[in-house]
Scaffold this motif. Sequence first.
Motif, PDB file in Angstrom:
ATOM      1  N   LEU A 133       0.823  -1.213   0.000  1.00  0.00           N
ATOM      2  CA  LEU A 133       0.000   0.000   0.000  1.00  0.00           C
ATOM      3  C   LEU A 133       0.859   1.266   0.000  1.00  0.00           C
ATOM      4  O   LEU A 133       0.411   2.331  -0.410  1.00  0.00           O
ATOM      5  N   LEU A 134       2.098   1.144   0.457  1.00  0.00           N
ATOM      6  CA  LEU A 134       2.970   2.314   0.518  1.00  0.00           C
ATOM      7  C   LEU A 134       3.656   2.600  -0.808  1.00  0.00           C
ATOM      8  O   LEU A 134       4.278   3.643  -0.984  1.00  0.00           O
ATOM      9  N   GLN A 135       3.592   1.637  -1.731  1.00  0.00           N
ATOM     10  CA  GLN A 135       4.361   1.777  -2.965  1.00  0.00           C
ATOM     11  C   GLN A 135       3.716   2.748  -3.947  1.00  0.00           C
ATOM     12  O   GLN A 135       2.504   2.922  -3.948  1.00  0.00           O
ATOM     13  N   LYS A 136       4.573   3.345  -4.779  1.00  0.00           N
ATOM     14  CA  LYS A 136       4.070   4.265  -5.798  1.00  0.00           C
ATOM     15  C   LYS A 136       4.262   3.708  -7.199  1.00  0.00           C
ATOM     16  O   LYS A 136       3.469   3.948  -8.085  1.00  0.00           O
ATOM     17  N   ASP A 137       5.349   2.974  -7.389  1.00  0.00           N
ATOM     18  CA  ASP A 137       5.677   2.462  -8.718  1.00  0.00           C
ATOM     19  C   ASP A 137       5.628   0.928  -8.686  1.00  0.00           C
ATOM     20  O   ASP A 137       6.386   0.294  -7.966  1.00  0.00           O
ATOM     21  N   PHE A 138       4.705   0.362  -9.452  1.00  0.00           N
ATOM     22  CA  PHE A 138       4.512  -1.090  -9.407  1.00  0.00           C
ATOM     23  C   PHE A 138       5.108  -1.809 -10.616  1.00  0.00           C
ATOM     24  O   PHE A 138       4.838  -2.971 -10.843  1.00  0.00           O
ATOM     25  N   SER A 139       5.904  -1.082 -11.418  1.00  0.00           N
ATOM     26  CA  SER A 139       6.383  -1.681 -12.661  1.00  0.00           C
ATOM     27  C   SER A 139       7.335  -2.853 -12.406  1.00  0.00           C
ATOM     28  O   SER A 139       7.410  -3.783 -13.190  1.00  0.00           O
TER      29      SER A 139
ATOM     30  N   ALA B 267      13.558   7.734  -6.547  1.00  0.00           N
ATOM     31  CA  ALA B 267      13.871   7.586  -5.123  1.00  0.00           C
ATOM     32  C   ALA B 267      12.655   8.012  -4.307  1.00  0.00           C
ATOM     33  O   ALA B 267      12.090   9.089  -4.517  1.00  0.00           O
ATOM     34  N   PHE B 268      12.226   7.133  -3.417  1.00  0.00           N
ATOM     35  CA  PHE B 268      11.052   7.437  -2.607  1.00  0.00           C
ATOM     36  C   PHE B 268      11.122   6.651  -1.314  1.00  0.00           C
ATOM     37  O   PHE B 268      11.140   5.425  -1.316  1.00  0.00           O
ATOM     38  N   ASN B 269      11.169   7.367  -0.219  1.00  0.00           N
ATOM     39  CA  ASN B 269      11.196   6.716   1.084  1.00  0.00           C
ATOM     40  C   ASN B 269       9.804   6.759   1.707  1.00  0.00           C
ATOM     41  O   ASN B 269       9.371   7.793   2.215  1.00  0.00           O
ATOM     42  N   PRO B 270       9.104   5.642   1.684  1.00  0.00           N
ATOM     43  CA  PRO B 270       7.717   5.632   2.179  1.00  0.00           C
ATOM     44  C   PRO B 270       7.633   5.867   3.687  1.00  0.00           C
ATOM     45  O   PRO B 270       6.563   6.162   4.199  1.00  0.00           O
ATOM     46  N   LEU B 271       8.771   5.715   4.371  1.00  0.00           N
ATOM     47  CA  LEU B 271       8.756   5.942   5.820  1.00  0.00           C
ATOM     48  C   LEU B 271       8.700   7.431   6.133  1.00  0.00           C
ATOM     49  O   LEU B 271       8.409   7.829   7.256  1.00  0.00           O
ATOM     50  N   LYS B 272       9.030   8.238   5.117  1.00  0.00           N
ATOM     51  CA  LYS B 272       9.004   9.686   5.338  1.00  0.00           C
ATOM     52  C   LYS B 272       8.199  10.333   4.221  1.00  0.00           C
ATOM     53  O   LYS B 272       8.711  11.153   3.471  1.00  0.00           O
TER      54      LYS B 272
ATOM     55  N   LEU C  46       3.326  13.414   1.940  1.00  0.00           N
ATOM     56  CA  LEU C  46       2.044  13.561   1.254  1.00  0.00           C
ATOM     57  C   LEU C  46       1.035  12.471   1.627  1.00  0.00           C
ATOM     58  O   LEU C  46      -0.090  12.475   1.138  1.00  0.00           O
ATOM     59  N   ALA C  47       1.458  11.550   2.483  1.00  0.00           N
ATOM     60  CA  ALA C  47       0.560  10.438   2.806  1.00  0.00           C
ATOM     61  C   ALA C  47      -0.695  10.945   3.503  1.00  0.00           C
ATOM     62  O   ALA C  47      -0.668  11.919   4.248  1.00  0.00           O
ATOM     63  N   GLU C  48      -1.785  10.242   3.240  1.00  0.00           N
ATOM     64  CA  GLU C  48      -3.096  10.611   3.777  1.00  0.00           C
ATOM     65  C   GLU C  48      -3.108  10.485   5.311  1.00  0.00           C
ATOM     66  O   GLU C  48      -3.629  11.335   6.016  1.00  0.00           O
ATOM     67  N   ASP C  49      -2.531   9.399   5.807  1.00  0.00           N
ATOM     68  CA  ASP C  49      -2.392   9.216   7.251  1.00  0.00           C
ATOM     69  C   ASP C  49      -1.245   8.245   7.495  1.00  0.00           C
ATOM     70  O   ASP C  49      -0.591   7.805   6.557  1.00  0.00           O
ATOM     71  N   ASP C  50      -1.013   7.896   8.729  1.00  0.00           N
ATOM     72  CA  ASP C  50       0.114   6.996   9.008  1.00  0.00           C
ATOM     73  C   ASP C  50      -0.344   5.698   9.675  1.00  0.00           C
ATOM     74  O   ASP C  50       0.416   5.068  10.396  1.00  0.00           O
TER      75      ASP C  50
END
Lengths: 360, 118
Positions: free
Chosen positions: A286-292, A317-322, A325-329
């Motif tokens: 659910l945290l991922q942005k690129d599923f390729s 480069a994308f650190n989902p831990l930080k 823009l996430a809706e919630d945590d």
Amino acid sequence: MIRIRNLSKHYGDLVVLKDVNVDIRKGEVITVIGPSGTGKSTLLRCLNLLETPTGGNIFIDDIPLLDKGTNVPKIRQRMGMVFQSFNLYAHLTVLENLTIGPVKLLGRTKAEAEARAIELLKIVGLAEKVYSLPEELSGGQKQRVAIARCMAMEPEILLFDEPTSALDPTMVSEVLAVIRRLSKEGMTMVIVTHEMDFARNISSRVFYMDEGIIYEEGPPEQIFENPVREKTKAFIHRIRSLDIRISSPNYDLYAIQAEMLTFCDKHFLPHRVSDFTLLMAEEVLLLQKDFSDIHLKLSYSEKDGTLNFVCDSAGEAFNPLKDELAEDDIGLKLIFGRCQTVDYARENNRNILLLKIKNA
Amino acid sequence: MLLTIKKHSSYSIIEAPERVDTLLAIDFEMALLDAGTHEDSNMVIDCSKLVYLSSSGLRVFLLVQKKMLAKGVKLRLCHLRPSIQELFDISGFSTIFPIFADLKTAITEIVNSDDLLL
Ligand SMILES: Nc1ncnc2c1ncn2[C@@H]1O[C@H](COP(=O)(O)OP(=O)(O)O)[C@@H](O)[C@H]1O
Ligand SMILES: [Mg+2]
């Protein structure tokens, strides 16, 4: 006790066993592992002459099995074989299943055979099922009866061909426990198995089969921790970790979780740990942005009980831990709550998320 | 998603399914909103069957509660399995939702607090 020399077995053009050379000493517990189709069953079947080898010879206490003058039925009696499917006589009671062989083939009296049968049923934990019919037993119980029936023939060597492969996962451990008990009593055993934790704990030596030979053999520590040869390494790596690839946002969550559950079951992880592990997969995805191009890897080390889950994904480069823009945590909270550590790294242009999942 | 719903005069009881993940969350949300807010009645969600709940499922609880609060009706949860309770604790949801050990205590609380209001 058993010496195998230049053993080969061909089926037409198919060379299943090329050149097997190995010695098995009295009291040894040998497990045979390897990819399917590498001749593990064939080796066992050659050992007790269910198959006629194409070449080479097998010696049991210096008696050459394949020589013309050898008394094959007598030699075969010294070896008992337990198969994947239990092969009990369906119309006979448990007791009769155990006594028919000794009475007919070993010349025991009925009373002798029954006394011994009851003793054996106690050893496999089924004394109360003496008068049951096979159909009244669970798969695990049937297999334990099959083992006891084998023992009733007083063999010196026990051969097991994937004795737990046909069983419901909940019944595997009761059968393994019985085999373990017999091993402690000094039975010589050769066991083909896919249960790697079991193989590791029970064996004095492990044979890894590949390419028609015993490709590598050694004590379990060597084979499972420090395999020397290339194919052994690859095989051990494969069984220790589960790899799943995703290439679209419409990934099949249920299929992924089903694979992970099978992996957790194989390593006897408690239900609650496997449930949370499946949850980690959903949350991480659910945290991922690129599923390729996502590569999920779940691995478990029996040595220290750590359960690692890696999500290795292509993309910017994308650190989902930080993620500001996430809706919630909520998802992150679940992940942090069920993991010992969670780390992000950017390596080789890929986003690597490493979770050490709590194993309790 | 078909949920078992039992209606009573001052509340209804809804049984949560075994699993609420990302794929099932929308259905679950619709079913809850249908059952609860529609009638403007207090609602108890019986979670005794719930074994798998992801963040998407937790979000549904949050949203439904928000809508119900806006209408002045109460939402109560009961009978959480230990692993589900743990997820509520980890996410901080245990402090947001009134959670009861079993159905009976949840209902008693709803009925009693209604009496106080009257
Ligand atoms: N009776 C047979 N006739 C022809 N091919 C066979 C026969 N038995 C086994 N094989 C082939 O021999 C190979 C090794 O089989 P097997 O010993 O059952 O492997 P394993 O037990 O390691 O999975 C397989 O390719 C299998 O198809
Ligand atoms: Mg086989």
